[in-house]
Design an enzyme around this catalytic site. Structure first.
Site, mmCIF file in Angstrom:
data_model
loop_
_atom_site.group_PDB
_atom_site.id
_atom_site.type_symbol
_atom_site.label_atom_id
_atom_site.label_comp_id
_atom_site.label_asym_id
_atom_site.label_seq_id
_atom_site.Cartn_x
_atom_site.Cartn_y
_atom_site.Cartn_z
ATOM 1 N N GLY A 55 -21.020 -6.882 -13.279
ATOM 2 C CA GLY A 55 -20.268 -7.652 -14.274
ATOM 3 C C GLY A 55 -20.719 -7.267 -15.661
ATOM 4 O O GLY A 55 -21.783 -6.680 -15.834
ATOM 5 N N CYS A 82 -26.005 -4.187 -9.431
ATOM 6 C CA CYS A 82 -26.023 -4.101 -10.894
ATOM 7 C C CYS A 82 -26.265 -5.490 -11.520
ATOM 8 O O CYS A 82 -27.368 -5.997 -11.451
ATOM 9 C CB CYS A 82 -24.752 -3.433 -11.396
ATOM 10 N N TYR A 83 -25.227 -6.139 -12.079
ATOM 11 C CA TYR A 83 -25.459 -7.491 -12.622
ATOM 12 C C TYR A 83 -25.999 -8.406 -11.519
ATOM 13 O O TYR A 83 -26.891 -9.232 -11.755
ATOM 14 C CB TYR A 83 -24.157 -8.071 -13.188
ATOM 15 N N HIS A 169 -23.984 1.450 -8.378
ATOM 16 C CA HIS A 169 -22.764 0.928 -7.737
ATOM 17 C C HIS A 169 -22.462 1.700 -6.448
ATOM 18 O O HIS A 169 -21.904 2.802 -6.513
ATOM 19 C CB HIS A 169 -21.574 1.054 -8.696
ATOM 20 N N GLU A 171 -20.219 1.108 -4.367
ATOM 21 C CA GLU A 171 -18.795 1.031 -4.016
ATOM 22 C C GLU A 171 -17.947 2.151 -4.614
ATOM 23 O O GLU A 171 -16.837 2.384 -4.159
ATOM 24 C CB GLU A 171 -18.230 -0.344 -4.429
ATOM 25 N N SER A 223 12.553 -3.349 -3.818
ATOM 26 C CA SER A 223 12.999 -2.266 -4.703
ATOM 27 C C SER A 223 13.326 -1.021 -3.900
ATOM 28 O O SER A 223 13.820 -0.051 -4.456
ATOM 29 C CB SER A 223 11.873 -1.936 -5.678
ATOM 30 N N GLY A 224 12.984 -1.054 -2.593
ATOM 31 C CA GLY A 224 13.160 0.153 -1.787
ATOM 32 C C GLY A 224 11.859 0.928 -1.701
ATOM 33 O O GLY A 224 11.719 1.835 -0.890
ATOM 34 N N GLY A 225 10.883 0.577 -2.534
ATOM 35 C CA GLY A 225 9.569 1.217 -2.488
ATOM 36 C C GLY A 225 8.756 0.666 -1.322
ATOM 37 O O GLY A 225 9.131 -0.339 -0.717
ATOM 38 N N VAL A 226 7.636 1.327 -1.068
ATOM 39 C CA VAL A 226 6.855 0.939 0.110
ATOM 40 C C VAL A 226 6.286 -0.487 0.002
ATOM 41 O O VAL A 226 6.308 -1.252 0.973
ATOM 42 C CB VAL A 226 5.745 1.979 0.430
ATOM 43 N N ASP A 227 5.816 -0.885 -1.185
ATOM 44 C CA ASP A 227 5.147 -2.191 -1.300
ATOM 45 C C ASP A 227 6.080 -3.343 -0.934
ATOM 46 O O ASP A 227 5.750 -4.180 -0.091
ATOM 47 C CB ASP A 227 4.616 -2.411 -2.729
ATOM 48 N N SER A 228 7.245 -3.373 -1.577
ATOM 49 C CA SER A 228 8.132 -4.506 -1.300
ATOM 50 C C SER A 228 8.742 -4.402 0.097
ATOM 51 O O SER A 228 9.008 -5.424 0.741
ATOM 52 C CB SER A 228 9.212 -4.633 -2.374
ATOM 53 N N SER A 229 8.911 -3.185 0.611
ATOM 54 C CA SER A 229 9.438 -3.063 1.977
ATOM 55 C C SER A 229 8.428 -3.607 2.976
ATOM 56 O O SER A 229 8.789 -4.261 3.958
ATOM 57 C CB SER A 229 9.744 -1.600 2.324
ATOM 58 N N LYS A 367 -2.728 0.835 -2.579
ATOM 59 C CA LYS A 367 -1.532 1.500 -2.063
ATOM 60 C C LYS A 367 -1.758 2.196 -0.717
ATOM 61 O O LYS A 367 -0.952 2.076 0.202
ATOM 62 C CB LYS A 367 -1.073 2.518 -3.102
#
Ligand code: XMP
Length: 511
Positions: A55, A82-83, A169, A171, A223-229, A367
């Site tokens: 942080g 870290c923090y 870090h 990660e 929207s036809g994109g992968v996320d909303s599908s 994604k």
């Protein structure tokens, strides 16, 4: 309440989500909670271990962030990063002060003592540091596990209590064995099993959606994109009859996109789709607007207006589902102490007052994880591996005012670019490819005539989650073909340039 294997307490680092993501990649379910979550809420999750994130604050500052001190008395293994490390040191009365020598970037650590944390890992390894404070002395009951050139207390632990502290870090990808360190913490210190996968994610999200929605209805914007599908597929399997899937043609789509999306939902996803033509209203509101953030806000607001109007036509619609990802949230800066880069239309571009409540089942994942989830839910590879297309559409790929003639030019160039990439096999090798209309005119010569026409910029990038990207190293012959075809076939374009910037410092889209 859903249980979590590991709880990550968020102290505002840009990388907090990456911690959870790295654990998920190893089959361990981690959940993120704000640093000041109550002890009762922590206990209710029945975690097997706790991670304190990094942080931007300093533990000695008056406005420092502290978690409930009882966290250290739960008898659970704790990993401070870290923090989080400085907080642990501070809690156990060690002193933390500004570092004379700030450390950003790569460093080498040398392991001084065997520990479960470093099981099966080399004695020397590259890690990634980003800190301006340092721990000055070892807290009581702790011992040093690893040192670096600038940090005699780079990793320390109280093995009996299973408290571990890392200056670096683990990660981030630049920490060579970082994900192994996180896995070792989960596996050996916390006794977590590697059983979690995207199927488990789908299952918990399904339960969450059912619990939240009850008998109400959800408008699912696609929207036809992968996320909303993927969101539509998830909702359909969770609450089939209560989902109304809506597609809005905002006039900012690519050539034939509306027809393609309608076809995909009908034939591939077998879902009813309400398709709304709202292009007139979007384009009239964008007339004369050149500021990128203003464009994004107008589009975000108009989308919501159109959705709310549609919702009124149905009974009991209380929710709006969107395919917001973690990347959209962090760049729109709605969490932590991070800065706004751009207002992603489905996050920062939303109006302050909305009548519909949001459901965003993908907002904690990236994604590439969404793609795995899409395959898990049975979506076709064609849908899952479509290049991302932003909600504000072509509006943020036209520098300056968005109008029909500019949209027309851009669409024609974009079709050629995608045709060339698909026919040469490069579409699947790249993260995203598109044209940008620069609205910069230059002089050219065609036949024996002078031209004074517009410029198209071709942007093609490689990325794994969209947070960072490099420009694609396409063979010159392919770039040459793209350029030749655009100039020959699109009247009004006489110059094509290739964008060779990476993200950061540029972003993928131009606005
Ligand atoms: P940037 O330009 O921020 O883009 O580097 C990162 C990724 O996000 C996409 N993008 C958006 N997606 N709504 C979206 O749904 C938006 O407002 C938006 N802005 C950018 C971009 O296409 C890239 O894949």
């Amino acid at each position: 309440m859903k249980k979590a294997d590991i709880l990550v307490l968020d102290f505002g680092s840009q990388y907090t989500q990456l911690i959870a993501r790295r654990l998920r990649e190893q089959g361990v379910y981690a959940e993120i909670l704000p640093f000041n979550v109550s002890l009762a809420d922590i206990k209710a999750k029945e975690p097997k271990g706790i991670i304190l994130s990094g942080g931007p604050a300093s533990v000695y500052a008056t406005d420092a962030y502290f978690c409930d001190k009882g966290v250290f008395d739960l008898g659970l293994p704790i990993l401070g990063i870290c923090y989080g490390m400085q907080l642990m040191a501070h809690h156990f009365s060690a002193s933390v002060a500004p570092a004379g020598h700030k450390e950003y970037g790569k460093a080498t650590i040398e392991i001084q003592k065997d520990s479960a944390l470093f099981k099966n890992l080399p004695k020397k390894q590259t890690v990634w540091m980003s800190h301006s404070d340092k721990v000055e002395n070892l807290p009581q009951g702790f011992e040093v596990l690893a040192t670096s050139e600038n940090s005699p207390f780079c990793v320390f632990a109280n093995e009996e209590k299973k408290f571990f502290a890392l200056q670096f870090h683990p990660e981030v990808q630049h920490s060579e064995f970082g994900k192994n360190i996180l896995k070792n913490f989960a596996k050996y210190a916390c006794n977590c099993e590697s059983v979690w996968n995207m199927g488990s994610f789908a299952k918990t999200q399904t339960e969450k959606i059912r619990e939240e929605v009850g008998n109400d209805k959800v408008l699912c914007a696609v929207s036809g994109g992968v996320d909303s599908s993927v969101v539509a597929a998830l909702l359909s399997s969770a609450i089939k009859k209560q989902v109304i899937v809506v597609f809005v043609d905002n006039g900012l789509l690519r050539a034939n996109e509306r027809e393609q999306v309608e076809f995909m939902f009908k034939n591939t996803l077998k879902t009813d789709l309400i398709s709304i033509d709202a292009s007139e209203i979007f384009l009239s509101r964008l007339a004369g607007v050149i500021d990128p953030e203003q464009k994004r806000k107008i589009i975000g607001n108009t989308f919501i207006e159109v959705f709310e109007q549609e919702a009124k036509k149905h009974s009991d619609v209380k929710y709006l589902a969107q395919g917001t990802l973690y990347t959209d949230i962090i760049e729109s800066s709605v969490i932590g102490a991070s800065k706004t880069i751009k207002s992603h239309h489905n996050v920062g571009g939303l109006p302050e007052k909305m009548n519909l409540k949001l459901i965003e089942p993908l907002k904690e994942i990236f994604k590439d994880e969404v793609r795995t989830l899409g395959l898990e839910l049975g979506l076709s590879k064609e849908v899952v591996y479509r290049h991302p297309f932003p909600g504000p559409g072509l509006a943020i790929r036209i520098m300056g005012e968005v109008n029909r003639p500019s949209l027309n030019l851009l669409r024609q160039a974009d079709v050629i670019l995608l045709e060339e990439l698909k026919s040469t096999g490069w579409y699947d090798k790249t993260w995203q490819a598109f044209c940008v209309l620069l609205n910069v005119k230059s002089v050219g010569v065609m036949g024996d005539n002078r031209t004074y026409d517009n410029t198209i910029c071709v942007r093609i990038v490689d990325a794994s989650d969209g947070m960072t990207a490099t420009f694609s190293h396409l063979p010159y012959e392919i770039l040459e073909n793209i350029s030749r075809r655009i100039i020959n076939e699109v009247k009004g374009i006489n110059r094509v340039v290739y964008d060779i910037s990476s993200k950061p410092p540029a972003t993928i889209e131009w606005e």
